[in-house]
Enzyme design. Structure first.
Site, short mmCIF file in Angstrom:
data_model
loop_
_atom_site.label_atom_id
_atom_site.label_comp_id
_atom_site.label_asym_id
_atom_site.label_seq_id
_atom_site.Cartn_x
_atom_site.Cartn_y
_atom_site.Cartn_z
N GLY A 16 7.89 77.45 -51.19
CA GLY A 16 7.78 78.46 -52.23
C GLY A 16 9.14 79.02 -52.57
O GLY A 16 9.75 79.71 -51.74
N ALA A 17 9.62 78.73 -53.77
CA ALA A 17 10.96 79.15 -54.17
C ALA A 17 10.92 80.36 -55.08
O ALA A 17 11.74 80.50 -55.99
CB ALA A 17 11.68 77.99 -54.85
N GLY A 18 9.97 81.25 -54.85
CA GLY A 18 9.95 82.53 -55.54
C GLY A 18 10.97 83.47 -54.92
O GLY A 18 11.84 83.07 -54.15
N LEU A 20 10.78 85.93 -52.62
CA LEU A 20 10.80 86.09 -51.17
C LEU A 20 11.22 84.80 -50.47
O LEU A 20 11.97 84.84 -49.49
CB LEU A 20 9.42 86.54 -50.68
CG LEU A 20 9.38 87.36 -49.38
CD1 LEU A 20 10.26 88.60 -49.49
CD2 LEU A 20 7.96 87.75 -49.04
N GLY A 21 10.76 83.66 -50.96
CA GLY A 21 11.15 82.39 -50.37
C GLY A 21 12.64 82.16 -50.46
O GLY A 21 13.29 81.74 -49.49
N ALA A 133 12.54 92.03 -53.20
CA ALA A 133 13.34 91.06 -53.94
C ALA A 133 12.60 90.66 -55.20
O ALA A 133 11.37 90.71 -55.26
CB ALA A 133 13.62 89.82 -53.09
N LYS A 201 -0.31 97.64 -45.13
CA LYS A 201 0.42 97.19 -46.32
C LYS A 201 -0.55 96.92 -47.46
O LYS A 201 -0.25 97.19 -48.63
CB LYS A 201 1.24 95.94 -45.99
CG LYS A 201 2.11 95.51 -47.18
CD LYS A 201 2.98 94.32 -46.87
CE LYS A 201 3.83 93.96 -48.09
NZ LYS A 201 4.64 92.75 -47.86
N ASN A 219 6.70 101.79 -60.39
CA ASN A 219 5.96 102.44 -59.31
C ASN A 219 5.99 103.96 -59.39
O ASN A 219 4.98 104.64 -59.14
CB ASN A 219 6.53 102.01 -57.95
CG ASN A 219 6.30 100.54 -57.67
OD1 ASN A 219 5.78 99.80 -58.51
ND2 ASN A 219 6.73 100.09 -56.50
#
Length: 314
Positions: A16-18, A20-21, A133, A201, A219
């Protein structure tokens, strides 16, 4: 029974290259052999913007999930996809992995974690992280220009990562993974209450993510007078679920606990809002689904959560 261990010199796969990855890959690549698997092959570097605003180009091996066929078995697979893509990504990779390969799950919500814990033959670790991130809207996985000023991922705020397993059977493995993350500069620790941390969480995400996605606000807007009644109603219902699930409340109470996170992340766009703005599927089922399932299981009538689920984009 021998406790599962990781091969010392084998690479770690990050699927997963989002945002977080890429953040985990960029951090670990400076200390650990890693391979980042995404939807398509791209340049072997991650452009990371750190919280202090400085930009760094970090060499990292990047391959497509479909084409990867490493000559070595990985020491660990970090599943960093969205929750609704996690099982599909693992299924696509499973035939190329030894069955006892350890997994580390980074997903939001509490849907994929129990399912893979039951289904995967090897040890399954879960992480609860407050690392923040995001990927800039102009970032492109096919951009081959190493001099482009656009970072691949922006590390908005450093956080903390807790690692454990739902059955509390892999403490040694969780400790080793946390030590590797800490050695790479990330604040991380093993814990024996990961289920409680994931539920806590989830409580935060269940308030912030759907409301910000529905109303397309950052937020901090949730602390305004206009949102207070709805936020209070959601927190009250979430507290009932947590009590039924034997999840102890934070010392300051759920209202203050969630309110503090809203204030601390006031300028952030939630992950669900980012998905909506990018016309991607959201993690509605992973975040709100477990709450609705728990409500049904315990016979709780929770209209605020049910209404929120109906309004949240899928």
């Amino acid at each position: 029974m021998t406790a599962p261990t990781m091969a010392t010199n084998a690479p770690w796969l990050i699927v997963g290259a989002g945002a977080l990855g890429q953040l985990f890959a960029a951090s670990l690549a400076q200390r650990q052999r890693v391979v980042l698997l995404g939807r398509r092959p791209t340049r072997h570097v991650i452009r990371l913007r750190k919280p202090d605003g400085t930009d760094h180009q970090i060499p990292a091996r990047r391959e497509s999930l479909e084409q990867w066929s490493g000559p070595e078995s990985p020491a660990l697979v970090i599943l960093a996809t969205k929750s609704h893509h996690g099982k599909t990504a693992l299924d696509a990779l499973a035939s190329r992995l030894p069955p006892q390969t350890p997994l580390l799950l980074l997903q939001n919500g509490f849907l994929l974690q129990p399912r893979l814990t039951e289904q995967w033959s090897g040890p399954v670790l879960c992480a609860s992280t407050t690392e923040a991130a995001y990927r800039p809207a102009t970032a492109s996985g096919m951009d081959l220009d190493p001099d482009s000023p656009t970072p691949d991922v922006i590390h908005a705020a450093a956080g903390e990562t807790w690692i454990g397993d739902l059955a509390d059977r892999h403490v040694t493995l969780a400790t080793r993974v946390a030590e590797c993350l800490a050695d790479a500069g990330m604040k991380a620790a093993a814990c024996q209450d990961i289920r409680h941390r994931l539920w806590r969480k989830l409580a935060i995400n269940a308030v912030i993510n759907p409301l910000t996605a529905i109303h397309r606000v950052r937020n901090g807007e949730l602390a305004s007078r206009a949102f207070r009644p709805r936020v209070a109603a959601l927190i009250a219902e979430i507290a009932h679920i947590m009590q039924a699930e034997d999840v102890p409340p934070p010392a300051q109470g759920w209202d203050v606990f969630i309110g503090d996170v809203i204030q601390a992340t006031a300028n952030n766009r939630s992950s669900m809002l980012q998905d909506v703005l990018a016309n991607r599927p959201t993690e509605r089922d992973a975040i709100l689904g477990p709450l609705e399932e728990a409500a049904r299981h315990h016979g709780l009538h929770l209209p605020a959560i049910a209404d929120l689920y109906r309004q949240t984009p899928p």
